[in-house]
Scaffold this motif. Structure first.
Motif, PDB file in Angstrom:
ATOM      1  N   GLU A  86       0.817  -1.223   0.000  1.00  0.00           N
ATOM      2  CA  GLU A  86       0.000   0.000   0.000  1.00  0.00           C
ATOM      3  C   GLU A  86       0.848   1.269   0.000  1.00  0.00           C
ATOM      4  N   LEU A  87       1.707   1.405   1.000  1.00  0.00           N
ATOM      5  CA  LEU A  87       2.414   2.670   1.165  1.00  0.00           C
ATOM      6  C   LEU A  87       3.393   2.950   0.029  1.00  0.00           C
ATOM      7  N   VAL A  88       4.302   2.024  -0.256  1.00  0.00           N
ATOM      8  CA  VAL A  88       5.293   2.261  -1.305  1.00  0.00           C
ATOM      9  C   VAL A  88       4.632   2.464  -2.672  1.00  0.00           C
ATOM     10  N   PRO A  89       3.652   1.620  -3.079  1.00  0.00           N
ATOM     11  CA  PRO A  89       2.967   1.892  -4.359  1.00  0.00           C
ATOM     12  C   PRO A  89       2.289   3.259  -4.391  1.00  0.00           C
ATOM     13  N   TYR A  90       1.676   3.656  -3.273  1.00  0.00           N
ATOM     14  CA  TYR A  90       1.041   4.972  -3.200  1.00  0.00           C
ATOM     15  C   TYR A  90       2.063   6.086  -3.399  1.00  0.00           C
ATOM     16  N   LEU A  91       3.209   5.973  -2.745  1.00  0.00           N
ATOM     17  CA  LEU A  91       4.253   6.995  -2.867  1.00  0.00           C
ATOM     18  C   LEU A  91       4.824   7.035  -4.277  1.00  0.00           C
ATOM     19  N   ASN A  92       4.969   5.860  -4.900  1.00  0.00           N
ATOM     20  CA  ASN A  92       5.453   5.804  -6.283  1.00  0.00           C
ATOM     21  C   ASN A  92       4.490   6.499  -7.241  1.00  0.00           C
ATOM     22  N   GLN A  93       3.212   6.364  -6.980  1.00  0.00           N
ATOM     23  CA  GLN A  93       2.193   6.969  -7.855  1.00  0.00           C
ATOM     24  C   GLN A  93       2.041   8.463  -7.594  1.00  0.00           C
ATOM     25  N   THR A  94       2.240   8.877  -6.357  1.00  0.00           N
ATOM     26  CA  THR A  94       1.975  10.260  -5.958  1.00  0.00           C
ATOM     27  C   THR A  94       3.177  11.182  -6.168  1.00  0.00           C
ATOM     28  N   TYR A  95       4.369  10.627  -5.958  1.00  0.00           N
ATOM     29  CA  TYR A  95       5.584  11.432  -6.046  1.00  0.00           C
ATOM     30  C   TYR A  95       6.541  10.843  -7.084  1.00  0.00           C
ATOM     31  N   ARG A  96       7.509  11.626  -7.493  1.00  0.00           N
ATOM     32  CA  ARG A  96       8.457  11.190  -8.528  1.00  0.00           C
ATOM     33  C   ARG A  96       9.614  10.439  -7.867  1.00  0.00           C
ATOM     34  N   THR A  97       9.389   9.180  -7.579  1.00  0.00           N
ATOM     35  CA  THR A  97      10.386   8.369  -6.902  1.00  0.00           C
ATOM     36  C   THR A  97      11.306   7.676  -7.904  1.00  0.00           C
ATOM     37  N   ALA A  98      12.582   7.562  -7.547  1.00  0.00           N
ATOM     38  CA  ALA A  98      13.570   6.870  -8.375  1.00  0.00           C
ATOM     39  C   ALA A  98      13.622   5.398  -7.983  1.00  0.00           C
ATOM     40  N   GLN A  99      14.499   4.669  -8.641  1.00  0.00           N
ATOM     41  CA  GLN A  99      14.625   3.239  -8.379  1.00  0.00           C
ATOM     42  C   GLN A  99      15.099   2.961  -6.954  1.00  0.00           C
ATOM     43  N   LEU A 100      16.041   3.752  -6.462  1.00  0.00           N
ATOM     44  CA  LEU A 100      16.635   3.487  -5.155  1.00  0.00           C
ATOM     45  C   LEU A 100      15.659   3.794  -4.025  1.00  0.00           C
ATOM     46  N   LYS A 101      15.480   2.785  -3.143  1.00  0.00           N
ATOM     47  CA  LYS A 101      14.614   2.941  -1.980  1.00  0.00           C
ATOM     48  C   LYS A 101      15.338   2.395  -0.753  1.00  0.00           C
ATOM     49  N   ILE A 102      15.259   3.150   0.339  1.00  0.00           N
ATOM     50  CA  ILE A 102      15.971   2.822   1.577  1.00  0.00           C
ATOM     51  C   ILE A 102      14.958   2.792   2.713  1.00  0.00           C
ATOM     52  N   ILE A 103      15.179   1.904   3.671  1.00  0.00           N
ATOM     53  CA  ILE A 103      14.309   1.848   4.846  1.00  0.00           C
ATOM     54  C   ILE A 103      15.166   1.928   6.101  1.00  0.00           C
ATOM     55  N   VAL A 104      14.684   2.670   7.107  1.00  0.00           N
ATOM     56  CA  VAL A 104      15.453   2.953   8.329  1.00  0.00           C
ATOM     57  C   VAL A 104      14.629   2.539   9.544  1.00  0.00           C
ATOM     58  N   GLY A 105      15.281   1.877  10.514  1.00  0.00           N
ATOM     59  CA  GLY A 105      14.587   1.494  11.742  1.00  0.00           C
ATOM     60  C   GLY A 105      15.522   1.410  12.929  1.00  0.00           C
ATOM     61  N   HIS A 106      14.933   1.322  14.130  1.00  0.00           N
ATOM     62  CA  HIS A 106      15.687   1.296  15.387  1.00  0.00           C
ATOM     63  C   HIS A 106      15.085   0.229  16.293  1.00  0.00           C
ATOM     64  N   ASP A 107      15.895  -0.582  16.891  1.00  0.00           N
ATOM     65  CA  ASP A 107      15.599  -1.759  17.718  1.00  0.00           C
ATOM     66  C   ASP A 107      14.498  -2.645  17.141  1.00  0.00           C
ATOM     67  N   TYR A 108      13.234  -2.580  17.625  1.00  0.00           N
ATOM     68  CA  TYR A 108      12.186  -3.453  17.077  1.00  0.00           C
ATOM     69  C   TYR A 108      12.036  -3.278  15.563  1.00  0.00           C
ATOM     70  N   THR A 109      11.949  -2.010  15.146  1.00  0.00           N
ATOM     71  CA  THR A 109      11.712  -1.764  13.722  1.00  0.00           C
ATOM     72  C   THR A 109      12.952  -2.069  12.880  1.00  0.00           C
ATOM     73  N   ALA A 110      14.151  -1.990  13.503  1.00  0.00           N
ATOM     74  CA  ALA A 110      15.374  -2.346  12.785  1.00  0.00           C
ATOM     75  C   ALA A 110      15.435  -3.843  12.522  1.00  0.00           C
ATOM     76  N   ASN A 111      14.849  -4.635  13.402  1.00  0.00           N
ATOM     77  CA  ASN A 111      14.726  -6.074  13.131  1.00  0.00           C
ATOM     78  C   ASN A 111      13.680  -6.311  12.047  1.00  0.00           C
ATOM     79  N   PHE A 112      12.557  -5.632  12.165  1.00  0.00           N
ATOM     80  CA  PHE A 112      11.433  -5.844  11.250  1.00  0.00           C
ATOM     81  C   PHE A 112      11.784  -5.532   9.807  1.00  0.00           C
ATOM     82  N   LEU A 113      12.530  -4.466   9.572  1.00  0.00           N
ATOM     83  CA  LEU A 113      12.787  -4.056   8.194  1.00  0.00           C
ATOM     84  C   LEU A 113      13.559  -5.116   7.401  1.00  0.00           C
ATOM     85  N   ASN A 114      14.227  -6.039   8.104  1.00  0.00           N
ATOM     86  CA  ASN A 114      14.963  -7.100   7.412  1.00  0.00           C
ATOM     87  C   ASN A 114      14.053  -8.059   6.652  1.00  0.00           C
TER      88      ASN A 114
END
Length: 386
Positions: free
Chosen positions: A122-150
């Motif tokens: 949902e979120l990434v496709p929405y952002l791709n459609q709404t804004y001019r996003t390039a190929q490169l995408k990065i995700i950032v997290g800390h403790d719980y979310t840093a495990n989850f992003l893997n």
């Protein structure tokens, strides 16, 4: 100390209004609720209507968004990274449920599975459609979310190419899964950080993961690790974010003295080809076609001339370099100067003189002045009695 100052300055720039955050409520079908987003667009986003930008998703945005967005704005201002779209997902009341995994397979389950689908479907496709996003995408997290992003890393075709894991509270089999994926993957940038005063259990598991990662040999992936002295589970975040950006966008930055000494001078293949490949690769990665910097032309030409003293064949690299400089910077002397040097060193003084004369009529750049170009012309005339 310098990194802390950088972070503070970056945050001040963001707060001052140059790149103000947009607050948006996103209705998710997967979560059956709305999620609050923070969005920072590049400074000239509205003016550069044909330009695309890397996308950086920030989890735990209630406290991680501002330091990430501030550093991105600061780094891109100085052209140490491309301007990027930063989107934060607030999780203040939901982070534990969002990151939930089962205790059998240690994969997202229940609310965790729903949050995983929300980000990817949902979120990434929405952002791709709404804004001019390039190929490169990065995700950032800390403790719980840093495990989850893997979990996004384990897909066959991951939607993210960059992963910033700040003191991750790793699920039991995560270290083996990450190292295995990095060993077999391609075009992945992975940053991992802990600190000497990190939570003991987290530090132990992160160091174990780093030990596994040190054995991985894969030239198509890029792994970076920091164990910050005297930082805690929370203060390492302020040091890790700029370090991660520096590492992931090293290829985007101007050729440094270190790269000149450690890469260009020992290079056995064409230095000219290195320059062309560097810009071609950054265009593919970041989705941005850039004018080649004058600084990079000078670094490459200096390396060519230094190496040519031992290998005469190296002088030939100045011809395509000169033609490329004329294409990239047609109003300056730069390209004509390189062609002049090439013709001089390959025994064609008349062509060299004409190249310098052509350059003399154009704008001065870097160390090249009209007097300098005129001196080159007069020296050839003196040498040959013209």
């Amino acid at each position: 100390m310098k990194k802390s100052i950088t972070l503070i300055i970056a945050c001040i720039i963001t707060v001052s209004g140059y790149s103000q955050a947009i607050y948006e409520s996103f209705r998710s079908i997967k979560l059956d609720q709305s999620r609050e987003l923070k969005i920072q667009l590049p400074r000239n986003y509205k003016k550069n209507v044909k330009k695309t930008y890397p996308l950086i998703i920030v989890l735990d945005a209630d406290y991680l968004f501002e330091p990430v967005a501030g550093n991105v704005d600061y780094f891109s201002y100085w052209e140490d990274m491309p301007e990027s779209i930063v989107v934060g997902v607030n999780q203040k009341k939901t982070r534990e449920n969002d990151c939930e995994y089962d205790t059998a397979e240690f994969l997202p389950t229940l609310k965790g599975s729903e949050f995983y689908e929300f980000i990817g479907q949902e979120l990434v496709p929405y952002l791709n459609q709404t804004y001019r996003t390039a190929q490169l995408k990065i995700i950032v997290g800390h403790d719980y979310t840093a495990n989850f992003l893997n979990y996004f890393l384990f897909k066959d075709n991951p939607i993210f190419q960059g992963y910033v894991c700040l003191s991750p509270e790793l699920a039991p089999p995560m270290a083996e899964r990450i190292s295995s994926k990095i060993a077999s993957g391609s075009d992945i940038w992975y940053y991992l950080a802990t600190a000497t005063n990190d939570a003991e259990g987290i530090k132990k598991s992160v160091l174990a993961l780093d030990e596994k990662m040190q054995t991985v040999e894969n030239l198509e992936t890029h792994y970076f690790f920091d164990n910050f002295e005297e930082s805690s589970h929370y203060t390492l975040v302020g040091r890790g974010i700029p370090r991660a950006l520096e590492a992931m966008f090293e290829m985007y930055r101007p050729i440094s003295k270190k790269t000149y000494k450690e890469v260009l001078l020992p290079l056995e293949t064409s230095v000219y080809d290195y320059l062309v490949d560097m810009y071609r690769t950054t265009e593919q990665l970041y989705g941005i076609k850039r004018e080649i910097r004058v600084n990079d032309f000078i670094a490459v030409s200096t390396a060519i001339e230094k190496k040519a003293r031992d290998e005469d064949e190296r002088w030939k690299e100045l011809e395509p370099l000169g033609k490329l400089a004329i294409k990239e910077h047609p109003d300056t002397m730069l390209g004509h100067y390189y062609l002049g040097i090439f013709y001089e060193q390959t025994g064609e003084p008349k062509k060299a003189m004409r190249a310098y004369e052509n350059g003399f009529q154009l704008s001065e750049v870097a160390f090249l002045t009209k007097d300098y170009m005129l001196d080159k012309v007069n020296k050839i005339k003196e040498d040959f009695g013209w």
